[in-house]
Design a protein around this motif. Structure first.
Motif, PDB file in Angstrom:
ATOM      1  N   MET A 194     -21.701-141.823 -37.250  1.00 60.91           N
ATOM      2  CA  MET A 194     -21.095-141.638 -38.625  1.00 60.91           C
ATOM      3  C   MET A 194     -22.065-142.089 -39.832  1.00 60.91           C
ATOM      4  SD  MET A 194     -17.196-142.711 -37.986  1.00 60.91           S
ATOM      5  CE  MET A 194     -16.129-142.021 -36.599  1.00 60.91           C
ATOM      6  N   GLU A 195     -22.642-143.263 -39.755  1.00 60.39           N
ATOM      7  CA  GLU A 195     -23.528-143.689 -40.576  1.00 60.39           C
ATOM      8  C   GLU A 195     -24.814-142.689 -40.883  1.00 60.39           C
ATOM      9  OE1 GLU A 195     -24.850-147.606 -39.275  1.00 60.39           O
ATOM     10  OE2 GLU A 195     -23.072-148.465 -40.281  1.00 60.39           O
ATOM     11  N   ARG A 196     -25.218-142.191 -39.727  1.00 52.05           N
ATOM     12  CA  ARG A 196     -26.302-141.320 -39.860  1.00 52.05           C
ATOM     13  C   ARG A 196     -25.992-139.938 -40.199  1.00 52.05           C
ATOM     14  NH1 ARG A 196     -29.693-143.173 -34.587  1.00 52.05           N
ATOM     15  NH2 ARG A 196     -30.340-145.320 -35.314  1.00 52.05           N
ATOM     16  N   GLY A 197     -24.639-139.453 -40.482  1.00 54.27           N
ATOM     17  CA  GLY A 197     -24.392-138.164 -40.922  1.00 54.27           C
ATOM     18  C   GLY A 197     -24.268-137.244 -39.680  1.00 54.27           C
ATOM     19  N   VAL A 198     -24.432-137.677 -38.527  1.00 52.63           N
ATOM     20  CA  VAL A 198     -24.062-136.894 -37.232  1.00 52.63           C
ATOM     21  C   VAL A 198     -22.767-136.509 -37.042  1.00 52.63           C
ATOM     22  CG1 VAL A 198     -24.660-136.561 -34.700  1.00 52.63           C
ATOM     23  CG2 VAL A 198     -26.455-137.931 -36.385  1.00 52.63           C
ATOM     24  N   ARG A 199     -21.811-137.474 -37.197  1.00 49.80           N
ATOM     25  CA  ARG A 199     -20.485-137.176 -37.091  1.00 49.80           C
ATOM     26  C   ARG A 199     -19.725-137.421 -38.269  1.00 49.80           C
ATOM     27  NH1 ARG A 199     -18.116-139.792 -31.560  1.00 49.80           N
ATOM     28  NH2 ARG A 199     -16.517-138.244 -32.028  1.00 49.80           N
ATOM     29  N   ARG A 200     -18.781-136.930 -38.889  1.00 50.50           N
ATOM     30  CA  ARG A 200     -17.864-137.147 -40.075  1.00 50.50           C
ATOM     31  C   ARG A 200     -17.110-138.482 -39.719  1.00 50.50           C
ATOM     32  NH1 ARG A 200     -13.991-134.257 -40.602  1.00 50.50           N
ATOM     33  NH2 ARG A 200     -14.387-132.661 -38.656  1.00 50.50           N
ATOM     34  N   PRO A 201     -16.950-139.118 -40.944  1.00 51.52           N
ATOM     35  CA  PRO A 201     -16.001-140.659 -40.445  1.00 51.52           C
ATOM     36  C   PRO A 201     -14.706-140.170 -40.615  1.00 51.52           C
ATOM     37  CG  PRO A 201     -16.974-140.042 -43.004  1.00 51.52           C
ATOM     38  CD  PRO A 201     -17.843-139.157 -42.089  1.00 51.52           C
ATOM     39  N   THR A 202     -13.945-140.744 -39.755  1.00 52.00           N
ATOM     40  CA  THR A 202     -12.441-140.419 -39.641  1.00 52.00           C
ATOM     41  C   THR A 202     -11.668-141.149 -40.703  1.00 52.00           C
ATOM     42  OG1 THR A 202     -12.193-142.218 -38.012  1.00 52.00           O
ATOM     43  CG2 THR A 202     -12.703-139.864 -37.128  1.00 52.00           C
ATOM     44  N   SER A 203     -10.556-140.764 -41.006  1.00 47.19           N
ATOM     45  CA  SER A 203      -9.596-141.491 -42.144  1.00 47.19           C
ATOM     46  C   SER A 203      -9.524-142.933 -41.426  1.00 47.19           C
ATOM     47  CB  SER A 203      -8.203-140.954 -41.899  1.00 47.19           C
ATOM     48  OG  SER A 203      -8.434-139.531 -42.687  1.00 47.19           O
ATOM     49  N   ARG A 204      -9.540-143.257 -40.241  1.00 51.04           N
ATOM     50  CA  ARG A 204      -9.137-144.769 -39.577  1.00 51.04           C
ATOM     51  C   ARG A 204     -10.348-145.417 -39.907  1.00 51.04           C
ATOM     52  NH1 ARG A 204      -8.112-143.784 -34.821  1.00 51.04           N
ATOM     53  NH2 ARG A 204      -9.674-144.603 -33.207  1.00 51.04           N
ATOM     54  N   VAL A 205     -11.663-144.991 -39.910  1.00 53.00           N
ATOM     55  CA  VAL A 205     -12.763-145.720 -40.168  1.00 53.00           C
ATOM     56  C   VAL A 205     -12.621-145.868 -41.404  1.00 53.00           C
ATOM     57  CG1 VAL A 205     -15.385-145.524 -40.302  1.00 53.00           C
ATOM     58  CG2 VAL A 205     -14.055-144.860 -37.987  1.00 53.00           C
ATOM     59  N   LEU A 206     -12.459-145.192 -42.571  1.00 59.39           N
ATOM     60  CA  LEU A 206     -12.665-145.369 -43.796  1.00 59.39           C
ATOM     61  C   LEU A 206     -11.724-146.386 -44.290  1.00 59.39           C
ATOM     62  CD1 LEU A 206     -13.122-141.763 -45.078  1.00 59.39           C
ATOM     63  CD2 LEU A 206     -14.945-143.602 -45.032  1.00 59.39           C
ATOM     64  N   ASP A 207     -10.501-146.425 -43.806  1.00 58.22           N
ATOM     65  CA  ASP A 207      -9.550-147.334 -44.132  1.00 58.22           C
ATOM     66  C   ASP A 207      -9.889-148.701 -43.508  1.00 58.22           C
ATOM     67  OD1 ASP A 207      -7.871-145.521 -45.495  1.00 58.22           O
ATOM     68  OD2 ASP A 207      -6.524-145.182 -43.734  1.00 58.22           O
ATOM     69  N   VAL A 208     -10.383-148.876 -42.387  1.00 59.02           N
ATOM     70  CA  VAL A 208     -10.610-150.200 -41.860  1.00 59.02           C
ATOM     71  C   VAL A 208     -11.993-150.563 -42.677  1.00 59.02           C
ATOM     72  CG1 VAL A 208     -11.561-151.187 -39.934  1.00 59.02           C
ATOM     73  CG2 VAL A 208      -9.713-149.738 -39.398  1.00 59.02           C
ATOM     74  N   ALA A 209     -12.864-149.839 -42.562  1.00 53.02           N
ATOM     75  CA  ALA A 209     -14.128-150.419 -43.483  1.00 53.02           C
ATOM     76  C   ALA A 209     -13.557-150.725 -44.758  1.00 53.02           C
ATOM     77  CB  ALA A 209     -15.154-149.093 -43.788  1.00 53.02           C
ATOM     78  N   ASP A 210     -12.790-150.137 -45.632  1.00 52.75           N
ATOM     79  CA  ASP A 210     -12.421-150.537 -47.065  1.00 52.75           C
ATOM     80  C   ASP A 210     -11.834-151.773 -47.034  1.00 52.75           C
ATOM     81  OD1 ASP A 210     -11.654-148.873 -49.913  1.00 52.75           O
ATOM     82  OD2 ASP A 210     -10.180-150.485 -49.325  1.00 52.75           O
ATOM     83  N   GLU A 211     -10.907-152.045 -45.802  1.00 54.58           N
ATOM     84  CA  GLU A 211     -10.238-153.340 -45.872  1.00 54.58           C
ATOM     85  C   GLU A 211     -11.303-154.645 -45.461  1.00 54.58           C
ATOM     86  OE1 GLU A 211      -6.729-155.749 -43.287  1.00 54.58           O
ATOM     87  OE2 GLU A 211      -6.973-153.448 -43.272  1.00 54.58           O
ATOM     88  N   LEU A 212     -12.328-154.329 -44.553  1.00 57.12           N
ATOM     89  CA  LEU A 212     -13.023-155.249 -44.089  1.00 57.12           C
ATOM     90  C   LEU A 212     -14.152-155.584 -45.297  1.00 57.12           C
ATOM     91  CD1 LEU A 212     -14.128-154.132 -40.336  1.00 57.12           C
ATOM     92  CD2 LEU A 212     -12.677-156.107 -41.195  1.00 57.12           C
ATOM     93  N   CYS A 213     -14.463-154.824 -45.973  1.00 52.32           N
ATOM     94  CA  CYS A 213     -15.638-154.698 -46.997  1.00 52.32           C
ATOM     95  C   CYS A 213     -15.084-155.051 -48.545  1.00 52.32           C
ATOM     96  CB  CYS A 213     -16.255-153.388 -47.113  1.00 52.32           C
ATOM     97  SG  CYS A 213     -17.219-152.919 -45.612  1.00 52.32           S
ATOM     98  N   ASP A 214     -13.529-155.203 -48.367  1.00 52.08           N
ATOM     99  CA  ASP A 214     -12.918-155.587 -49.693  1.00 52.08           C
ATOM    100  C   ASP A 214     -13.253-154.262 -50.936  1.00 52.08           C
ATOM    101  OD1 ASP A 214     -11.095-156.568 -51.428  1.00 52.08           O
ATOM    102  OD2 ASP A 214     -12.388-158.265 -51.932  1.00 52.08           O
TER     103      ASP A 214
END
Length: 245
Positions: free
Chosen positions: A24-44
């Protein structure tokens, strides 16, 4: 990653493998909604990452259909004619899976699940919009005779046809006119009284607001509707198929 969140931490919190997060980071796969929500919370990130879901979700539909999906969300009325497949707004989850999961070339499992979920979400137009959207469907008999259509799908059509804002008609083989054999068509109108015609093929689709195109599609749909069984006759037609299945 920023905020001292490692790839492994994000993978664990989102229930993905580190390799998947890397892709996902390299753009090979699209980030899912779950990953974006989790990353948002972890990264504040205060919603900056979660806000990207709008753009990710647009891609749950094939690129050639995205403009049509935008107009469908704005529609106040939709006329649809199908010659081979049950329209997406009337599909059961099982029928949708049988179509989406058997594409050539095949889709990855994650994309299959996202597209099935997106198709089910579209069906909110049937009974969850206020004011209700006027929906008219004509199905060529070949749609119902497909081996993909089981008793569950037939009963689902009957249930949808009982909604106050939904009309379902069947065009029997013996009543087909030449224009009914040329392919599916959709005509929709928005709140601003804009009218669009949509035609979908195997490799390309066309959404048009051209008055000449809209007029031709309107005329063809009107002719097909006059040849189709009326809603009560259509319901009895489908009921007989349920009894025979």
């Amino acid at each position: 990653m920023k905020a001292d969140v490692s790839r492994e931490q994000l993978a664990s919190a989102a229930n993905y493998s580190p390799d998947t997060i890397t892709s996902m980071e390299r753009g090979v796969r699209r980030p899912t909604s779950r990953v974006l929500d989790v990353a948002d919370e972890l990264c504040d990130a205060k919603g900056m990452l979660s806000g990207a879901k709008e753009f990710v979700n647009r891609e749950r539909f094939p690129a050639r259909a995205q403009d049509f999906m935008e107009r469908e969300r704005e529609a106040t009325s939709i006329w649809s004619y199908e010659v081979a497949l049950v329209p997406g707004l009337l599909q059961t989850k099982g029928y949708a899976r049988s179509l989406i999961d058997n594409r050539i070339p095949p889709l990855d499992e994650e994309t299959v699940e996202e597209r099935i979920a997106a198709r089910m979400e579209r069906q909110a137009v049937l009974n969850q919009r206020k004011p209700p959207v006027g929906l008219s469907f004509v199905l060529y008999e070949a749609v119902l005779r497909s081996p993909l259509v089981d008793a569950e799908q037939l009963r689902h059509l009957l249930e949808a046809g009982r909604l106050r804002n939904v009309v379902i008609q069947v065009l029997p083989f013996e009543r087909a006119i030449s224009g009914a054999l040329l392919g599916p068509m959709v005509l929709l109108e928005t709140r601003d009284h804009e009218r669009f015609a949509f035609a979908e093929g195997q490799f390309s689709s066309e959404l048009s607001a051209d008055p000449g195109v809209v007029s031709r599609v309107t005329e063809r749909l009107s002719m097909i509707r006059t040849q189709a069984l009326d809603p009560d006759e259509s319901a009895r037609f489908i009921e007989r198929m349920v009894d025979q299945s």
